[in-house]
Design a protein around this motif. Structure first.
Motif, PDB file in Angstrom:
ATOM      1  N   HIS A  34      11.273  12.984  -1.631  1.00 57.60           N
ATOM      2  CA  HIS A  34      10.078  12.489  -2.305  1.00 57.60           C
ATOM      3  C   HIS A  34       9.398  11.403  -1.478  1.00 57.60           C
ATOM      4  CE1 HIS A  34       8.117   9.567  -5.022  1.00 57.60           C
ATOM      5  NE2 HIS A  34       7.588  10.662  -5.545  1.00 57.60           N
ATOM      6  N   SER A  35      10.211  10.509  -0.919  1.00 56.80           N
ATOM      7  CA  SER A  35       9.617   9.419  -0.148  1.00 56.80           C
ATOM      8  C   SER A  35       8.959   9.933   1.119  1.00 56.80           C
ATOM      9  CB  SER A  35      10.677   8.369   0.183  1.00 56.80           C
ATOM     10  OG  SER A  35      11.546   8.859   1.173  1.00 56.80           O
ATOM     11  N   LEU A  36       9.572  10.931   1.747  1.00 60.14           N
ATOM     12  CA  LEU A  36       8.968  11.494   2.961  1.00 60.14           C
ATOM     13  C   LEU A  36       7.655  12.183   2.615  1.00 60.14           C
ATOM     14  CD1 LEU A  36      12.027  13.024   4.850  1.00 60.14           C
ATOM     15  CD2 LEU A  36      10.738  10.968   5.418  1.00 60.14           C
ATOM     16  N   TYR A  37       7.648  12.869   1.509  1.00 56.83           N
ATOM     17  CA  TYR A  37       6.446  13.576   1.082  1.00 56.83           C
ATOM     18  C   TYR A  37       5.327  12.584   0.784  1.00 56.83           C
ATOM     19  CZ  TYR A  37       3.444  16.081  -2.184  1.00 56.83           C
ATOM     20  OH  TYR A  37       2.374  16.613  -2.833  1.00 56.83           O
ATOM     21  N   PHE A  38       5.717  11.477   0.208  1.00 59.15           N
ATOM     22  CA  PHE A  38       4.751  10.491  -0.245  1.00 59.15           C
ATOM     23  C   PHE A  38       4.225   9.613   0.872  1.00 59.15           C
ATOM     24  CE2 PHE A  38       3.126   8.294  -3.903  1.00 59.15           C
ATOM     25  CZ  PHE A  38       3.237   9.279  -4.870  1.00 59.15           C
ATOM     26  N   ILE A  47      13.610   4.882   7.206  1.00 51.85           N
ATOM     27  CA  ILE A  47      14.925   5.494   6.982  1.00 51.85           C
ATOM     28  C   ILE A  47      15.693   5.622   8.296  1.00 51.85           C
ATOM     29  CG2 ILE A  47      16.111   7.583   6.203  1.00 51.85           C
ATOM     30  CD1 ILE A  47      13.634   8.043   4.354  1.00 51.85           C
ATOM     31  N   ALA A  48      15.005   6.134   9.315  1.00 49.44           N
ATOM     32  CA  ALA A  48      15.681   6.353  10.590  1.00 49.44           C
ATOM     33  C   ALA A  48      16.185   5.042  11.166  1.00 49.44           C
ATOM     34  CB  ALA A  48      14.730   7.035  11.571  1.00 49.44           C
ATOM     35  N   LEU A  49      15.356   4.021  11.068  1.00 50.53           N
ATOM     36  CA  LEU A  49      15.758   2.737  11.627  1.00 50.53           C
ATOM     37  C   LEU A  49      16.961   2.176  10.863  1.00 50.53           C
ATOM     38  CD1 LEU A  49      14.966   0.781  13.828  1.00 50.53           C
ATOM     39  CD2 LEU A  49      13.544  -0.431  12.180  1.00 50.53           C
ATOM     40  N   CYS A  50      16.913   2.277   9.551  1.00 51.88           N
ATOM     41  CA  CYS A  50      18.025   1.768   8.738  1.00 51.88           C
ATOM     42  C   CYS A  50      19.330   2.448   9.121  1.00 51.88           C
ATOM     43  CB  CYS A  50      17.763   2.030   7.256  1.00 51.88           C
ATOM     44  SG  CYS A  50      16.684   0.833   6.498  1.00 51.88           S
ATOM     45  N   VAL A  51      19.292   3.773   9.208  1.00 55.20           N
ATOM     46  CA  VAL A  51      20.527   4.511   9.500  1.00 55.20           C
ATOM     47  C   VAL A  51      21.033   4.146  10.888  1.00 55.20           C
ATOM     48  CG1 VAL A  51      21.493   6.802   9.843  1.00 55.20           C
ATOM     49  CG2 VAL A  51      19.940   6.389   7.942  1.00 55.20           C
ATOM     50  N   ALA A  52      20.114   4.086  11.857  1.00 57.39           N
ATOM     51  CA  ALA A  52      20.532   3.789  13.224  1.00 57.39           C
ATOM     52  C   ALA A  52      21.165   2.412  13.300  1.00 57.39           C
ATOM     53  CB  ALA A  52      19.335   3.891  14.160  1.00 57.39           C
ATOM     54  N   LEU A  87      13.306  -0.492   0.427  1.00 53.27           N
ATOM     55  CA  LEU A  87      12.307  -1.221   1.210  1.00 53.27           C
ATOM     56  C   LEU A  87      10.918  -0.622   1.005  1.00 53.27           C
ATOM     57  CD1 LEU A  87      14.275  -1.542   4.543  1.00 53.27           C
ATOM     58  CD2 LEU A  87      13.725  -3.394   2.972  1.00 53.27           C
ATOM     59  N   PRO A  88       9.876  -1.470   1.078  1.00 52.80           N
ATOM     60  CA  PRO A  88       8.520  -0.928   1.065  1.00 52.80           C
ATOM     61  C   PRO A  88       8.235  -0.224   2.393  1.00 52.80           C
ATOM     62  CG  PRO A  88       8.533  -3.329   0.773  1.00 52.80           C
ATOM     63  CD  PRO A  88       9.910  -2.923   1.144  1.00 52.80           C
ATOM     64  N   PRO A  89       7.324   0.725   2.404  1.00 47.60           N
ATOM     65  CA  PRO A  89       7.078   1.504   3.624  1.00 47.60           C
ATOM     66  C   PRO A  89       6.543   0.660   4.775  1.00 47.60           C
ATOM     67  CG  PRO A  89       5.461   2.019   1.923  1.00 47.60           C
ATOM     68  CD  PRO A  89       6.506   1.193   1.274  1.00 47.60           C
ATOM     69  N   THR A  90       5.994  -0.509   4.471  1.00 43.51           N
ATOM     70  CA  THR A  90       5.390  -1.312   5.540  1.00 43.51           C
ATOM     71  C   THR A  90       6.351  -2.304   6.161  1.00 43.51           C
ATOM     72  OG1 THR A  90       4.703  -2.816   3.835  1.00 43.51           O
ATOM     73  CG2 THR A  90       3.072  -1.206   4.571  1.00 43.51           C
ATOM     74  N   SER A  91       7.604  -2.283   5.782  1.00 49.43           N
ATOM     75  CA  SER A  91       8.536  -3.306   6.277  1.00 49.43           C
ATOM     76  C   SER A  91       8.533  -3.360   7.796  1.00 49.43           C
ATOM     77  CB  SER A  91       9.956  -2.987   5.823  1.00 49.43           C
ATOM     78  OG  SER A  91       9.975  -2.697   4.463  1.00 49.43           O
ATOM     79  N   GLN A 180       4.102   5.153  -8.613  1.00 45.08           N
ATOM     80  CA  GLN A 180       4.011   3.703  -8.750  1.00 45.08           C
ATOM     81  C   GLN A 180       4.396   3.109  -7.411  1.00 45.08           C
ATOM     82  OE1 GLN A 180       7.257   1.808 -10.892  1.00 45.08           O
ATOM     83  NE2 GLN A 180       8.224   3.788 -11.234  1.00 45.08           N
ATOM     84  N   VAL A 181       4.080   1.856  -7.211  1.00 45.32           N
ATOM     85  CA  VAL A 181       4.447   1.264  -5.930  1.00 45.32           C
ATOM     86  C   VAL A 181       5.793   0.571  -6.061  1.00 45.32           C
ATOM     87  CG1 VAL A 181       2.147   1.015  -4.956  1.00 45.32           C
ATOM     88  CG2 VAL A 181       3.057  -0.736  -6.497  1.00 45.32           C
ATOM     89  N   GLY A 182       6.495   0.502  -4.941  1.00 43.82           N
ATOM     90  CA  GLY A 182       7.827  -0.098  -4.942  1.00 43.82           C
ATOM     91  C   GLY A 182       8.543   0.287  -3.675  1.00 43.82           C
ATOM     92  N   GLY A 183       9.863   0.242  -3.687  1.00 44.61           N
ATOM     93  CA  GLY A 183      10.631   0.699  -2.536  1.00 44.61           C
ATOM     94  C   GLY A 183      10.367   2.171  -2.306  1.00 44.61           C
ATOM     95  N   ILE A 184      10.565   2.648  -1.063  1.00 39.78           N
ATOM     96  CA  ILE A 184      10.141   4.017  -0.792  1.00 39.78           C
ATOM     97  C   ILE A 184      10.893   5.036  -1.637  1.00 39.78           C
ATOM     98  CG2 ILE A 184       9.300   3.594   1.554  1.00 39.78           C
ATOM     99  CD1 ILE A 184      11.885   4.816   2.578  1.00 39.78           C
TER     100      ILE A 184
END
Ligand code: SF4
Ligand code: SF4
Lengths: 323, 392
Positions: A34-38, A47-52, A87-91, A180-184
């Protein structure tokens, strides 16, 4: 001829830690998709950065702490994805790196690794970020430049600043499907619930904590709502906003920091729900899930004392042929 | 095998087949008590050369040695049986008086049963036809094959022990075979044939809950029949039924006690076996020596091959709580084993580690594969040592 000897049992269910982490990741998949779609590439970046960062920090810290227990089992991947969902998408990059590293370092490895952490590692990282750089995590500020096709006004901010009457402009359906807005990932309420139900069916988590978390939220907010419906929002609004859904199924059910006894789980869940609403209503914070769970983590060792007494199943045999 | 692990103990009707005599049998006997025997002595079946030591076969003594029997170092006599020697004779069958008398006690004693205290007590007796571990269908198969004689044996048993009523636990799927016994002073009750319901402690506990028994005593069906037999003939039964599970599936066989495992495994493809477990996959004992003899407690022999073996690992506990959730006696297994790992045995005792019945379910479910039962056993034995020291 050489034979292997070992103590019983000589069978194992085959359900390993790796599979548990895989199941947890599968549980997060609906929200992740859902987050990727959005948010598209913005979410993918987070997501990639967090996992890495999670994998890297785990490897490095285990080297430093000479903690070579267990092979790689996917727990860092799960932690990374879970962190990114909040996290918000702009982090900014540095914020993510810092947050994930602290989650693994202060949240987990410093206490001896998986299973020994008194607090949910993700929440430790998030709490530090929220206290240090609140503006970067403020979903209202971070989403001003987006046009998502719906009201980019955080429902919880609206509640805090304008009272419950104002929140009637949010439809429960829109909130539920993640508009709604919030974490991804944490906004995708219905997708998180689907993932949570998957975890429940697979018996990865038990039902006590999620259920009583929800009941705590509903009960407490119903009381406030009954006192003053103009000021305090109704229970369903609370359930459908902020981090409650992700908290219910993923954050509060962290194995090490939640109680293992069943009565303990019930009190833990209830406590999380009640504290969340208290934070939302009485404190300066808009969303109290993170702090509520962290506080309840403190009580975990105490709640674990609530296990029932061991049963005495002594018996006498006679005749030969019994051990 | 790993993929399809089931806790159901409903096994098919697998006929018990007799195994031919082995080349050697090993008879556990304390050497101190039989100093007058020597290598080369010829012995006869049912001879009682030394009081309390009855030979199960006709043959020749080959050696006196020490070996591990059921995990304990024991003196054994190695005997080479004579093929076709000492054929089954028909022992004299005695009548049982209405009340237990001296003759009965003597016959029981000659067969190795000293049961006076039980005859005189008024505790309830529970005979169980539920197997104690998986991959074992001994009790249910004996029930199937002896169901016609059961009525008569229960009558006898009631006389021997001077009881009005005997309790009989049968697996649910075989209840139809024996329900008629209920009108003959036998309380037949069903047990779901799922591990761990057959473990004596658990079975007795559920029997107490269902029937409110008084300090019940547990007795295996096989042993029940042996006692009945011994009371009539004055001779012990040297046969033992065993379920053998290997790559060819399950088989029920009948061997003489003392038969080495290697003889039982003759037909199996042992060359690729890496582990031979006696007593079931969850509670059994892994043997290191195929000369180990069959004893009263060897209900099953289970051969594992390379792909079935689980390797011991010492992973960290992730505190998932699965062990606690599956423990039938409600122990905090994760805490106990962590304490045990760090030698805090007193804390283990405070958490009630002594109540563990070693069912193995905690280790079975632990996702990190910790050797929980081993840690619990360590704690138990250390606590025993500690208490021993305090007493001294
Ligand atoms: S072996 Fe494990 S599950 Fe079984 S009784 Fe002991 S502690 Fe409980
Ligand atoms: S099952 Fe294993 S990992 Fe889980 S709490 Fe028990 S010992 Fe720890």
């Amino acid at each position: 001829m050489k034979l292997i000897v070992s103590s019983p049992p000589h069978w194992h269910s085959g359900y390993s830690e790796k599979k548990i982490n895989l199941d947890f990741i599968i549980g997060l998949m609906p929200a992740l998709i859902h987050s990727l779609y959005f948010f598209g590439m913005h979410a993918a970046r987070v997501i990639a950065l967090c996992v890495a960062v999670a994998i890297l920090s785990e490897v490095i810290l285990r080297k430093i702490f000479k903690n070579n227990i267990g092979p790689f089992n996917g727990s860092a991947v799960y932690l990374g994805i879970l962190f990114s969902m909040l996290l918000p998408p702009t982090s900014p990059y540095w914020l993510i790196v810092f947050g994930v590293f602290l989650s693994i370092f202060i949240g987990r490895e410093i206490f001896g690794g998986i299973g020994s952490n008194p607090f949910s590692p993700v929440l430790v990282g998030m709490a530090i970020l929220e206290l240090s750089w609140p503006s970067h995590l403020n979903v209202n500020l971070t989403s001003v430049n987006y046009n998502l096709g719906f009201d980019c006004h955080s429902p919880l901010t609206a509640l805090k600043s304008a009272g419950a009457d104002y929140t009637s402009k949010f439809s429960f359906f829109e909130l539920g499907i993640g508009n709604q807005v919030g974490g991804i990932g944490s906004v995708a309420i219905i997708f998180l619930i689907i993932g949570g139900i998957y975890l429940l069916i697979r018996k990865v988590i038990r039902w006590e904590i999620p259920l009583f978390f929800a009941l705590g939220v509903i009960g407490m907010s119903a009381i406030f709502n009954a006192i003053d419906p103009h000021n305090f929002a109704c229970p369903w609004f609370h359930l459908l906003t902020g981090n409650i859904a992700i908290g219910m199924f993923f954050l509060s059910t962290d194995y090490a920091s939640s109680p293992f006894s069943n009565p303990g789980k019930i009190i833990f869940g209830l406590g999380c729900g009640i504290l969340t609403v208290l934070f939302r209503v009485l404190s300066v914070h808009e969303d109290g899930v993170i702090y509520a769970i962290l506080i309840m983590n403190l009580f975990t060792p105490m709640l674990d004392k609530l296990v029932g007494r061991p049963k005495m199943l002594k018996t006498a045999y006679f005749g030969r042929g019994i051990k | 095998m790993k993929k399809e692990i089931k806790f159901n103990q409903e096994y098919d009707d697998i006929k018990i087949v007799e195994l031919p005599l082995p080349e050697h049998i090993f008879l556990p006997a304390n050497r101190k008590n039989n100093k007058n025997l020597e290598v080369g002595d010829k012995i006869n079946k049912f001879d009682e050369v030394v009081p309390g030591l009855i030979f199960p076969v006709t043959g020749e003594i080959r050696e006196f040695l020490k070996m591990y029997v059921d995990g304990v170092e024991t003196d054994v006599i190695k005997i080479a049986p004579v093929k076709n020697g000492g054929d089954e004779d028909n022992p004299e069958r005695n009548d049982i008086a209405d009340k237990p008398d001296d003759n009965l006690l003597l016959r029981l004693k000659r067969s190795g049963y000293i049961l006076e205290s039980i005859i005189d007590s008024d505790s309830d007796i529970v005979v169980s036809a539920v197997d104690t571990d998986l991959l074992c269908s001994v009790s249910q198969q004996i029930l199937r094959e002896n169901r016609k004689d059961l009525n008569q044996n229960f009558e006898l048993f009631k006389k021997i022990f001077n009881r009005e009523k005997i309790h009989f636990a049968v697996p649910e799927h075989l209840f139809d075979m024996v329900w008629k016994l209920q009108s003959r002073g036998v309380n037949v009750f069903k047990v779901k044939p799922n591990y761990p319901n057959g473990i004596p402690e658990i079975l007795i506990n559920s029997a107490i809950e269902k029937n409110s028994l008084k300090s019940p005593l547990y007795l295996k069906l096989e042993e029940f029949l042996n006692i009945c037999d011994a009371a009539v003939t004055g001779r012990p039964n040297f046969k033992k039924v065993i379920t053998l599970t290997d790559i060819n599936g399950m088989r029920n066989i009948n061997v003489i006690k003392g038969t080495p495992l290697s003889h039982i495994l003759k037909d199996s493809d042992v060359s690729s076996a890496v582990k031979v477990v006696t007593g079931g996959p969850l509670r059994g004992y892994a043997n290191f020596d195929l000369d180990t003899p069959v004893t009263d407690i060897t209900d099953s022999v289970y051969v594992q091959y390379e792909k079935d073996v689980i390797r011991a690992v010492n992973n960290q506990c992730i505190n998932c709580g699965r062990c606690n959730g599956h423990c039938p006696v409600n122990l905090s297994v994760n805490l106990i084993t962590r304490y045990s790992e760090f030698s805090l045995f007193e804390k283990c005792r405070d958490l009630g580690v002594d109540n563990c019945i070693e069912c193995g379910l905690c280790s079975f479910y632990c996702p990190t594969g910790r050797s929980l039962v081993q840690l619990i056993r360590l704690a138990k034995s250390e606590i025993k040592n500690l208490e021993g020291e305090i007493e001294q």
